[in-house]
Structure formats: structure tokens, C-alpha cells
Design an enzyme around this catalytic site. Structure first.
Site, PDB file in Angstrom:
ATOM      1  N   LYS A  14       0.842  -1.222   0.000  1.00 32.79           N
ATOM      2  CA  LYS A  14       0.000   0.000   0.000  1.00 32.79           C
ATOM      3  C   LYS A  14       0.866   1.257   0.000  1.00 32.79           C
ATOM      4  O   LYS A  14       0.639   2.177  -0.777  1.00 32.79           O
ATOM      5  CB  LYS A  14      -0.904  -0.002   1.238  1.00 32.79           C
ATOM      6  CG  LYS A  14      -1.607   1.330   1.461  1.00 32.79           C
ATOM      7  CD  LYS A  14      -2.436   1.340   2.725  1.00 32.79           C
ATOM      8  CE  LYS A  14      -1.703   1.614   3.989  1.00 32.79           C
ATOM      9  NZ  LYS A  14      -1.485   3.023   4.354  1.00 32.79           N
ATOM     10  N   ASN A  15       1.862   1.299   0.870  1.00 30.96           N
ATOM     11  CA  ASN A  15       2.607   2.552   1.020  1.00 30.96           C
ATOM     12  C   ASN A  15       3.522   2.831  -0.175  1.00 30.96           C
ATOM     13  O   ASN A  15       3.879   3.986  -0.413  1.00 30.96           O
ATOM     14  CB  ASN A  15       3.384   2.560   2.336  1.00 30.96           C
ATOM     15  CG  ASN A  15       2.449   2.733   3.525  1.00 30.96           C
ATOM     16  OD1 ASN A  15       1.276   3.085   3.350  1.00 30.96           O
ATOM     17  ND2 ASN A  15       2.943   2.480   4.727  1.00 30.96           N
ATOM     18  N   CYS A  24      -4.122   8.011  10.120  1.00 30.50           N
ATOM     19  CA  CYS A  24      -4.387   7.468  11.454  1.00 30.50           C
ATOM     20  C   CYS A  24      -3.854   8.406  12.532  1.00 30.50           C
ATOM     21  O   CYS A  24      -2.787   8.998  12.384  1.00 30.50           O
ATOM     22  CB  CYS A  24      -3.732   6.103  11.594  1.00 30.50           C
ATOM     23  SG  CYS A  24      -4.522   4.844  10.592  1.00 30.50           S
ATOM     24  N   ARG A  44       2.603  13.839  13.804  1.00 31.26           N
ATOM     25  CA  ARG A  44       2.793  13.667  12.362  1.00 31.26           C
ATOM     26  C   ARG A  44       2.918  14.988  11.586  1.00 31.26           C
ATOM     27  O   ARG A  44       2.150  15.255  10.648  1.00 31.26           O
ATOM     28  CB  ARG A  44       1.692  12.788  11.763  1.00 31.26           C
ATOM     29  CG  ARG A  44       1.516  11.485  12.494  1.00 31.26           C
ATOM     30  CD  ARG A  44       0.582  10.531  11.800  1.00 31.26           C
ATOM     31  NE  ARG A  44       1.241   9.726  10.791  1.00 31.26           N
ATOM     32  CZ  ARG A  44       0.631   8.775  10.076  1.00 31.26           C
ATOM     33  NH1 ARG A  44      -0.632   8.537  10.253  1.00 31.26           N
ATOM     34  NH2 ARG A  44       1.297   8.073   9.180  1.00 31.26           N
ATOM     35  N   ASP A  80       4.731  -0.035  12.131  1.00 31.18           N
ATOM     36  CA  ASP A  80       3.431  -0.522  11.640  1.00 31.18           C
ATOM     37  C   ASP A  80       3.160  -1.968  12.045  1.00 31.18           C
ATOM     38  O   ASP A  80       2.086  -2.503  11.748  1.00 31.18           O
ATOM     39  CB  ASP A  80       3.350  -0.378  10.109  1.00 31.18           C
ATOM     40  CG  ASP A  80       3.039   1.053   9.689  1.00 31.18           C
ATOM     41  OD1 ASP A  80       2.850   1.912  10.573  1.00 31.18           O
ATOM     42  OD2 ASP A  80       2.997   1.312   8.463  1.00 31.18           O
ATOM     43  N   ARG A 139      -8.686   0.183   5.073  1.00 30.92           N
ATOM     44  CA  ARG A 139      -7.787   1.192   4.486  1.00 30.92           C
ATOM     45  C   ARG A 139      -6.515   0.549   3.971  1.00 30.92           C
ATOM     46  O   ARG A 139      -5.903   1.039   3.036  1.00 30.92           O
ATOM     47  CB  ARG A 139      -7.397   2.238   5.537  1.00 30.92           C
ATOM     48  CG  ARG A 139      -8.546   3.057   6.034  1.00 30.92           C
ATOM     49  CD  ARG A 139      -8.087   4.002   7.085  1.00 30.92           C
ATOM     50  NE  ARG A 139      -7.146   4.941   6.485  1.00 30.92           N
ATOM     51  CZ  ARG A 139      -6.920   6.165   6.931  1.00 30.92           C
ATOM     52  NH1 ARG A 139      -7.554   6.586   7.990  1.00 30.92           N
ATOM     53  NH2 ARG A 139      -6.062   6.940   6.342  1.00 30.92           N
TER      54      ARG A 139
HETATM   55  C1  UD1 Z   1       4.765   6.437   6.740  1.00 32.84           C
HETATM   56  C2  UD1 Z   1       3.724   5.360   6.525  1.00 32.84           C
HETATM   57  C3  UD1 Z   1       3.245   4.815   7.863  1.00 32.84           C
HETATM   58  C4  UD1 Z   1       4.424   4.374   8.724  1.00 32.84           C
HETATM   59  C5  UD1 Z   1       5.493   5.453   8.804  1.00 32.84           C
HETATM   60  C6  UD1 Z   1       6.765   4.971   9.495  1.00 32.84           C
HETATM   61  C7  UD1 Z   1       2.666   6.027   4.465  1.00 32.84           C
HETATM   62  C8  UD1 Z   1       1.467   6.596   3.799  1.00 32.84           C
HETATM   63  N1  UD1 Z   1       2.614   5.932   5.792  1.00 32.84           N
HETATM   64  O1  UD1 Z   1       4.096   7.481   7.450  1.00 32.84           O
HETATM   65  O2  UD1 Z   1       2.384   3.716   7.607  1.00 32.84           O
HETATM   66  O3  UD1 Z   1       3.955   4.112  10.022  1.00 32.84           O
HETATM   67  O4  UD1 Z   1       5.857   5.898   7.485  1.00 32.84           O
HETATM   68  O5  UD1 Z   1       7.274   3.853   8.844  1.00 32.84           O
HETATM   69  O6  UD1 Z   1       3.612   5.623   3.827  1.00 32.84           O
HETATM   70  N2  UD1 Z   1       8.203  13.495  11.068  1.00 32.84           N
HETATM   71  C9  UD1 Z   1       8.498  14.827  11.345  1.00 32.84           C
HETATM   72  N3  UD1 Z   1       8.440  15.735  10.323  1.00 32.84           N
HETATM   73  C10 UD1 Z   1       8.099  15.384   9.050  1.00 32.84           C
HETATM   74  C11 UD1 Z   1       7.809  14.033   8.770  1.00 32.84           C
HETATM   75  C12 UD1 Z   1       7.871  13.111   9.803  1.00 32.84           C
HETATM   76  O7  UD1 Z   1       8.805  15.169  12.473  1.00 32.84           O
HETATM   77  O8  UD1 Z   1       8.068  16.265   8.177  1.00 32.84           O
HETATM   78  C13 UD1 Z   1       8.266  12.488  12.137  1.00 32.84           C
HETATM   79  C14 UD1 Z   1       6.910  11.834  12.406  1.00 32.84           C
HETATM   80  O9  UD1 Z   1       6.097  12.594  13.290  1.00 32.84           O
HETATM   81  C15 UD1 Z   1       7.342  10.507  12.979  1.00 32.84           C
HETATM   82  C16 UD1 Z   1       8.643  10.199  12.212  1.00 32.84           C
HETATM   83  O10 UD1 Z   1       9.089  11.430  11.704  1.00 32.84           O
HETATM   84  O11 UD1 Z   1       7.642  10.648  14.347  1.00 32.84           O
HETATM   85  C17 UD1 Z   1       8.469   9.221  11.068  1.00 32.84           C
HETATM   86  O12 UD1 Z   1       7.408   9.654  10.237  1.00 32.84           O
HETATM   87  P1  UD1 Z   1       7.327   9.294   8.687  1.00 32.84           P
HETATM   88  O13 UD1 Z   1       8.344   8.251   8.354  1.00 32.84           O
HETATM   89  O14 UD1 Z   1       7.322  10.556   7.906  1.00 32.84           O
HETATM   90  O15 UD1 Z   1       5.888   8.648   8.595  1.00 32.84           O
HETATM   91  P2  UD1 Z   1       4.745   8.916   7.566  1.00 32.84           P
HETATM   92  O16 UD1 Z   1       5.314   9.276   6.214  1.00 32.84           O
HETATM   93  O17 UD1 Z   1       3.722   9.805   8.180  1.00 32.84           O
END
Ligand code: UD1
Length: 422
Positions: A22-23, A117, A122, A307, A401
Site C-alpha cells: 500500500k505505502n 491514522c 505527524r 506498523d 484502508r
Molecule cells: C509512513 C507510513 C506509515 C508508517 C510510517 C513509518 C505512508 C502513507 N505511511 O508514514 O504507515 O507508520 O511511514 O514507517 O507511507 N516526522 C516529522 N516531520 C516530518 C515528517 C515526519 O517530524 O516532516 C516524524 C513523524 O512525526 C514521525 C517520524 O518522523 O515521528 C516518522 O514519520 P514518517 O516516516 O514521515 O511517517 P509517515 O510518512 O507519516
């Protein structure tokens, strides 16, 4: 909202086939917009997050031709707007990939702030930091991110936080920029490599995906392609945990065993048999033996995935002894524990929500429970299938989802589960 009615306590046996990641698919669908030629994507998972994203790109004029449940043809030539602000797009996290793709394609994007979620704050500051380094002006206005750029140019970017989303988004924006982008402290998850491979199959020049330094050499244009998405690491890991908790013998097909290593090694450590071969893993859990306790900390790839944290907690709830699960990626990912407690689990979550201390119990019993988010829903299904008696699970739409035909796949393995519409 739909419900699952589960009668637990049945061992699982047979074979199950894992769908596309999915991702990865979310990044790939957005990436398909970067060319005006037709892109065919195969092994697409038929889950609601994907369908929402396809609807969103259709709403801005892209041509979306769903060949069948797992194949779609996308053509970005017909895009007529850069504004994606519909109510439904806010429900998914990956709406942010439309920023990167539209910045690359049109130099302009207005996209509703991402939802997804509720597992932590985030933020998307690292995405915006990357775009700004490429020369993009970004501001937040009326619940949307508004991005504009005249000349997209390569840059040197160091991510302060290792972020899957920011890594993919910066790649999407940088492939058509002039010059070279060097992205340091990049995430290394398998779906990042898959999105990079997909973009390269369209003519992009991305090197180093899968390491923490990615180089994107900008190209002038991209062309159409046919691409088949990798299998979903988390769906596979979820079925592995299901067998560990319910006991039985299941062969999980269409997987890349290398992507499952952190999960495989934890399950082996707690006494579950996992046999790997080329594209499948066979998981055997002896009904006469309880799994052992362990300690786990979620980490970025190749560490144990966040995850999979709820699902492994559901397994360890039945382990012999004390286990500790530390969550190091998200701030609010133990909300499902209250539901496990209703079933008789003995789990204490630290006040700061960073870890759960699990006192394994011999058995749990069915209860009436509510699914708070996608992966929590998978964990609660594991618990309900391992429990004695009947469980009614509310709000299972969250599960849809990210899991295709979850109840159907479980029934084919011998689980007693039905889905009921409210
Ligand atoms: C993606 C996945 C999600 C998975 C996560 C971690 C998708 C759609 N979702 O989510 O299923 O749980 O990776 O493997 O692919 N962060 C910041 N600033 C940013 C971006 C992230 O501080 O600009 C922090 C987040 O709050 C979190 C960490 O970095 O603590 C990792 O987040 P990230 O890898 O970006 O997760 P997602 O892309 O939201």
C-alpha cells in the site's frame, strides 16, 4: 461502519497470498502524474486508501482507467487543476505525495493538509524543508499547503528526522528539477526503493535508494511505463503474527523474505518456526506451547517496523513472562491497549506512551471492542481470533484502508469471522 463478529480459538491452516505494498502504491500513483504518457501499475492493492487517492487524482483531471482490481492505467496529460482540497482526501496521509508530484509536474500545488491514522503529531515540516531547498515557496492557508516554484533546482538536503513520507516526496519533486539533489539521512524502507525503481523505469535518474544518501539527477521529461508493485511487508508480517497467536501452519505467498527479517527473527526468538524460501514464508506455531517473552523497540528500516508494533503486542499478550515493547517513531500508538485489556490482557502503558510492559496471560476472552486505527485493527483481529469466545469488533472500516479482503483471507485459513454492515 462495518463490524466483525469473530468466534476465536481456531488454529489457522493453509495458504494466503499477499497483495501489493500500500505505502509504495501511494507514492507510485502520485509519481505516475509526472509524465503525460500512460503509466500502467500492476499488483495494486484494492484497499480504500488507494481508492481515495485514485479518486483525488481523477478530481483534478487525471485519466484513471481501472483495468481490474489490481491494475490501473493513469494518464496525467489531462490534469486541469493543481488544487486538491476535497473532504475525502483529508482522510489519508498520503495526500502529501500530490504536493511533490504536482510541484514537479506543474510548479504549483494546493493540497489539503494530510490526515491519516491518529497515532501521533505527524508534522510535515521535513517535506516542506525539502521543497523549500528546491526553490519552492510553501505556506499553509485555510487548511491547505500552497506551494509554488518558478525554477525547480536540485539542492543538498539533510533531513532532521528520518521520514518515509518526506524521502518519497522530495524524490517526486526532484526528478524533474534542473541539476542534482542530494538527500541525506533518507529513509530506507523497501517502499522507498520501490518508488525509486518505478520513477527510474519512467526515465528518472535516482541512485542510492535503500541507503541513507539518495542522489536524484534531474531529467527533462519522464515517459510512460508498466510497473508491478512489490508485496506488502506489513500485510505479510500481520499474517505471520496471526499464526503466532492463533497457532497453526500457514504458508504466506508472494513475499520478499528479506523485507520481513526483523519480524521473522523476533518470531523465531519467541519460539515460532518460520521457514523462508524464494517468495514465501511458512509459519508454524505449535498449539501446545506458549510463545516466550521478549523486548522490542520499533525502529526505521531495517529495524522492527512501527506498523507492526500493535500486532506483535497482541502476540506477546499471550507469551510466557514479561515483555516490553518500546515505540520510538510515533507518540500515540498504544491506544488499542485499552481494548486488549477488555479481553483480559495484562498490559501497562507508561504515562508518556513510549512503552508497554506486557505480563503474558495464558488466554484472553472475547469482548465488545472498538478499532481506533488501521494497524491497531489488525492487532485486535489477532487478539479476537486467539481469544476464547465471541468478539464483536466495531469500526473495522479502518482495517480496509490497508488490508484487502482481510476477513475473506482469514476465512480461507479456517478463521470464524464474518463482516456485518451496521
Ligand atoms: C509512513 C507510513 C506509515 C508508517 C510510517 C513509518 C505512508 C502513507 N505511511 O508514514 O504507515 O507508520 O511511514 O514507517 O507511507 N516526522 C516529522 N516531520 C516530518 C515528517 C515526519 O517530524 O516532516 C516524524 C513523524 O512525526 C514521525 C517520524 O518522523 O515521528 C516518522 O514519520 P514518517 O516516516 O514521515 O511517517 P509517515 O510518512 O507519516
Amino acid at each position: 461502519m462495518n463490524r466483525y463478529i469473530i468466534n476465536g480459538g481456531k488454529e489457522l491452516h493453509g495458504e494466503v497470498t499477499i497483495g501489493g505494498a500500500k505505502n509504495a502504491a501511494l507514492g507510485i500513483i502520485a509519481g505516475a502524474l509526472l509524465t503525460d504518457e500512460t503509466v500502467t501499475i500492476d499488483n495494486l492493492p484494492n484497499v480504500s486508501d488507494i481508492n481515495v487517492l485514485l479518486e483525488a487524482i481523477r478530481s483534478i483531471g487525471a485519466t484513471v482507467d481501472r483495468v481490474n482490481d489490481h491494475e490501473v492505467k493513469i494518464c496525467g496529460a489531462t490534469i486541469s487543476s493543481e488544487v486538491v482540497d476535497s473532504e475525502y482526501i483529508q482522510k489519508i496521509r498520503a495526500s502529501y505525495y500530490l504536493l511533490g508530484a504536482l510541484i514537479g509536474k506543474r510548479g504549483s500545488a494546493t493540497v489539503a493538509m494530510p490526515g491519516g491514522c491518529e497515532i501521533g503529531a505527524r508534522p510535515i515540516d521535513q517535506h516542506l524543508k525539502g521543497f523549500r531547498a528546491l526553490g519552492v515557496r510553501c505556506e499553509e492557508k485555510d487548511g491547505c499547503v500552497v506551494a509554488k516554484v518558478q525554477n525547480l533546482r536540485g539542492s543538498h538536503i539533510f533531513l532532521d528526522v528520518v521520514s518515509v513520507g518526506a524521502t518519497i516526496n522530495i524524490m517526486l519533486a526532484a526528478v524533474l528539477a534542473s541539476g542534482t539533489t542530494i538527500l541525506e539521512n533518507a529513509a530506507k524502507e523497501p517502499h522507498i526503493v520501490d518508488v525509486a525503481n518505478f520513477l527510474n523505469s519512467m526515465g528518472a535518474r535516482i541512485k542510492g535508494a535503500g541507503t541513507d544518501i539518495i542522489r536524484v539527477y534531474g531529467v527533462e521529461r519522464l515517459h510512460g511505463t508498466y510497473y508491478s508493485i512489490i508485496p506488502d511487508q506489513i500485510e505479510a508480517g500481520t499474517f505471520m503474527c496471526l499464526v503466532a497467536a492463533t497457532k497453526g501452519d500457514v504458508t504466506i505467498k508472494n513475499v520478499i523474505p528479506k523485507h520481513l527479517e526483523s519480524i521473522t527473527s523476533k518470531l523465531q526468538e519467541i519460539g515460532v518456526t518460520v521457514d523462508e524460501s524464494d517468495e514465501e514464508v511458512r509459519v508454524i506455531a505449535d498449539p501446545g506451547t506458549r510463545v516466550h517473552s521478549t523486548q522490542i523497540k520499533t525502529r526505521v528500516y531495517p529495524g522492527f517496523p512501527t506498523d507492526m508494533q500493535p500486532q506483535i503486542t497482541a502476540v506477546l499478550m499471550l507469551a510466557e513472562g514479561y515483555s516490553v515493547v518500546n515505540e520510538s517513531i510515533f507518540e500515540n500508538r498504544f491506544r488499542y491497549v485499552d481494548e486488549l485489556r477488555k479481553m483480559g490482557a495484562d498490559i501497562f502503558v507508561k504515562a508518556d506512551q513510549t512503552s508497554a510492559r506486557i505480563h503474558g496471560v495464558r488466554s484472553v476472552k472475547g469482548a465488545e471492542i472498538i478499532v481506533p486505527d488501521l494497524r491497531a485493527g489488525a492487532a485486535l483481529t489477532i487478539a479476537a481470533l486467539a481469544a476464547q469466545g465471541k468478539t464483536t469488533m466495531h469500526c473495522v472500516d479502518y482495517i480496509e484502508r490497508g488490508y484487502e479482503d482481510f476477513d475473506g483471507k482469514l476465512r480461507s485459513l479456517g478463521a470464524d469471522i464474518i463482516k456485518v454492515s451496521d
